[in-house]
Design an enzyme around this catalytic site. Structure first.
Site, PDB file in Angstrom:
ATOM      1  N   SER A 156     -13.897 109.661  60.020  1.00 30.48           N
ATOM      2  CA  SER A 156     -12.773 110.493  59.612  1.00 30.48           C
ATOM      3  C   SER A 156     -13.198 111.907  59.203  1.00 30.48           C
ATOM      4  CB  SER A 156     -11.995 109.806  58.494  1.00 30.48           C
ATOM      5  OG  SER A 156     -10.800 110.465  58.212  1.00 30.48           O
ATOM      6  N   GLU A 196      -0.122 110.264  50.501  1.00 31.74           N
ATOM      7  CA  GLU A 196      -1.004 110.772  49.462  1.00 31.74           C
ATOM      8  C   GLU A 196      -1.037 112.289  49.566  1.00 31.74           C
ATOM      9  OE1 GLU A 196      -4.384 107.587  48.561  1.00 31.74           O
ATOM     10  OE2 GLU A 196      -4.436 108.234  50.643  1.00 31.74           O
ATOM     11  N   ARG A 200      -9.416 106.567  35.634  1.00 32.54           N
ATOM     12  CA  ARG A 200      -9.625 105.374  36.464  1.00 32.54           C
ATOM     13  C   ARG A 200     -11.070 105.361  36.955  1.00 32.54           C
ATOM     14  NH1 ARG A 200      -9.560 106.945  41.949  1.00 32.54           N
ATOM     15  NH2 ARG A 200      -9.507 104.760  42.588  1.00 32.54           N
ATOM     16  N   ARG A 256     -12.935 108.855  36.761  1.00 30.57           N
ATOM     17  CA  ARG A 256     -12.166 110.028  37.171  1.00 30.57           C
ATOM     18  C   ARG A 256     -11.070 110.315  36.152  1.00 30.57           C
ATOM     19  NH1 ARG A 256     -13.892 111.262  42.209  1.00 30.57           N
ATOM     20  NH2 ARG A 256     -14.768 109.555  43.465  1.00 30.57           N
TER      21      ARG A 256
END
Length: 593
Positions: free
Chosen positions: A100, A421, A552, A561
């Site tokens: 990706s 997202e 998290r 994070r």
């Protein structure tokens, strides 16, 4: 071991030798590992020591990714998994070789399930176990045990079928061959090489094949282009006059998406596209691509001052992410980013509008409870302003943990489920029940009020369901849907960008020894361990106007994070720093940046 089995071992070893530095070689003459081979399976085993020197591979949303030179063994093993998955489901499965938005020296492998979506989470532990098997004997034992546990039919009438594709990375060809050999090592399974594709194209083909539809690359292009034309042909009179068209500039990330867009745009008579960074003169994902543009908020290579005010878009390396932007006139390379949250909002607004028009046609005899259930699914990282905007539209908004697999699963619960997202990965899902109902309404309206606004609204919704790639996020189909809606609305990119204004935000990382020390709940917005830290975060957040903050654990590295929002950038910076210090205090160590 008979001579045929020994030959298989030697062929596998010669095709996929261990990386330099490995030192464990199995003695083929004396090994008993093949004693576990079923009479209906012939398996080629890669004879090498685990290649990441103690690191553990974990199958996630991105599948497996690593430096390309050490992936052959992993890809071979995933080929075996894909073949078994096809035999288990008696469906076509996909296997994609891509990393990706990663750098060009990386690569990866992931599996597409019969729906065209990602590999079921139930099989992820098996993927992890075979990828991390330390030796051939252990690998073979895992495979045989799994086949027995899952009751996978190895001698049935179904012939396993796996569609194979890769992106444009130089390492892709050899890794695709490794996958092909892994698939073919399972008796009754075969690999069909589809060549160089975008990741979403392969997912689309798997879904189409399992639905009994045509599934070639040409079929993909024709469905996208015809659905786009359908939407454009039904633009309300007057909207086209307000629409600021002009050329759309697209950054292809020097990847496969740029190449495919060059093919697709030849079928689009209603859209003027100029593709840059199509891979001829640049390096994949280096200073280009949706991931770079979204994170850095600067222009990609080959964009600059002459493009000020022009509508621009950026794909990522395998074309499953899309963001829009405009170049600012301050000549410092900064941009006005239109990210996945804004795309989601545009799609939700348009779909909501068409449903409102369609619902006006309902008569008193139609069950009032038969209301289309529309849901928007976000993660905690979605900007709070986008969530507020969607709720003001009267749309149901729900949250899931970070990760496309969670978003997709939740979106599938609605008649129309929309998820994106901020990085530009997402799609729109239409339930089979809703599509059946919609086709019935189109037929009914055609016989009673043909040409009415209600019928057009129904036809637009049907066209959206055919244009958007419902298997997975798809930058090419998403781009066409954005362009069709902007034309429908008569909007410029500036008007779209002004739907709402993002709240200032800041993200930090706090280094820790063990990220599992933090346990979250409520879609990762609430910390349940260590005790007391959530109360401290709440107290700190309450000091700031429109403050919002959560922490998290990372899924890939030992960091926690921190994400913070507030009414000003200064306040967001202050809040994130304060909470980062709280993490340090509660965990007893760490440094943040």
């Amino acid at each position: 071991m008979n001579e045929e089995q020994r030959s298989i071992f030697l062929e596998a070893f010669s095709r996929f030798p261990p990386p330099q530095g490995t030192d464990q070689v199995l003695d083929i003459q004396t090994s008993t590992s093949t004693q576990l081979i079923s009479s209906s399976i012939s398996i080629m085993i890669l004879i090498l020591r685990f290649h990441l020197k103690g690191a553990k591979l974990s199958y996630g949303t991105a599948g497996f990714r690593a430096e390309a030179s050490i992936l052959q063994s992993t890809v071979f093993r995933v080929g075996i998994l894909a073949a078994l998955r096809s035999l288990k489901t008696q469906s076509v499965i996909g296997l994609m070789i891509t990393a990706s938005h990663n750098k060009v020296s990386d690569n990866g492998v992931k599996v597409a399930d019969p729906s065209g979506g990602m590999l079921t989470q139930e099989w992820e532990p098996f993927a992890d176990s075979i990828a991390n098997a330390p030796d051939p004997h252990h690998l073979l034992q895992l495979i045989v045990e799994f086949v027995n546990k899952e009751n996978i039919p190895l001698e049935g009438t179904w012939r396993g079928e796996v569609l194979l594709a890769r992106d444009t990375r130089p390492s892709g060809e050899s890794l695709l061959e490794a996958a092909k050999q892994g698939i073919s090592s399972i008796v009754g399974a075969s690999a069909i090489v589809m060549g160089v594709l975008t990741t979403p194209q392969l997912h689309w083909m798997v879904r189409a094949k399992n639905k009994g539809m045509k599934a070639s690359e040409l079929d993909y292009f024709e469905q996208l282009s015809s659905s786009f034309r359908c939407l454009v042909d039904m633009i309300p009179q007057g909207s086209a006059n307000k629409y600021v068209s002009g050329k759309l500039l697209v950054d292809g990330a020097n990847g496969v998406g740029g190449e495919k867009l060059e093919v697709l745009k030849k079928l689009l008579i209603d859209l003027d596209i100029e593709t840059r960074n199509s891979g001829k003169d640049g390096v994949l994902n280096e200073g280009v691509g949706a991931d770079y543009v979204q994170k850095e908020k600067v222009v990609p290579c080959r964009f600059g001052p002459p493009d000020v005010g022009t509508r621009c878009a950026s794909l990522d390396g395998d074309a499953d992410r899309l963001v829009y932007f405009t170049v600012l006139s301050n000549n410092d390379g900064r941009i006005n980013l239109v990210d996945g949250d804004k795309m989601l909002s545009l799609f939700a607004l348009f779909i909501n509008e068409q449903l409102s028009i369609l619902n006006k046609a309902k008569d008193e005899n139609i069950d009032k409870d038969n209301k289309t259930r529309v849901g928007v699914v976000q993660t905690a990282y979605a900007n709070g302003a986008s969530t507020d905007f969607l709720k003001q539209l009267g749309i149901e908004v729900v949250f899931t943990p970070t990760g496309v697999k969670y978003l997709h699963e939740k979106a599938a619960e609605y008649d129309i489920g929309i998820y994106f997202e901020a990085n530009g990965h997402g799609t729109v899902l239409f339930s089979e029940n809703f599509l059946c109902w919609l086709e019935g309404r189109i037929s009914e309206l055609s016989s009673t009020t043909k040409g009415s606004e209600e019928q057009k609204a129904a036809l637009r919704l049907l066209a959206v369901s055919q244009l958007i790639n419902q298997a997975v996020g798809d930058a090419l189909s998403g781009l066409l849907l954005v362009e069709a809606i902007l034309q429908h609305m008569g909007w410029s990119i500036q008007k779209w960008s002004n739907l709402y204004h993002d709240l200032p935000s800041r993200q930090l990382k706090v280094k820790v020894v063990d990220r599992t020390a933090v346990v979250t709940a409520n879609a990762e917005t609430l910390v349940v361990r260590p005790l007391g830290i959530q109360e401290a975060i709440n107290a700190e957040t309450a000091k700031y106007d429109r403050g919002r903050c959560f922490i998290r654990p990372s899924g890939t590295e030992d960091v926690i994070r921190v994400y913070a929002e507030a009414s000003t950038q200064e306040a967001a910076e202050s809040l994130s720093s304060s909470v980062a210090r709280l993490v340090d205090q509660f965990l007893g160590f760490g440094s943040h940046r």
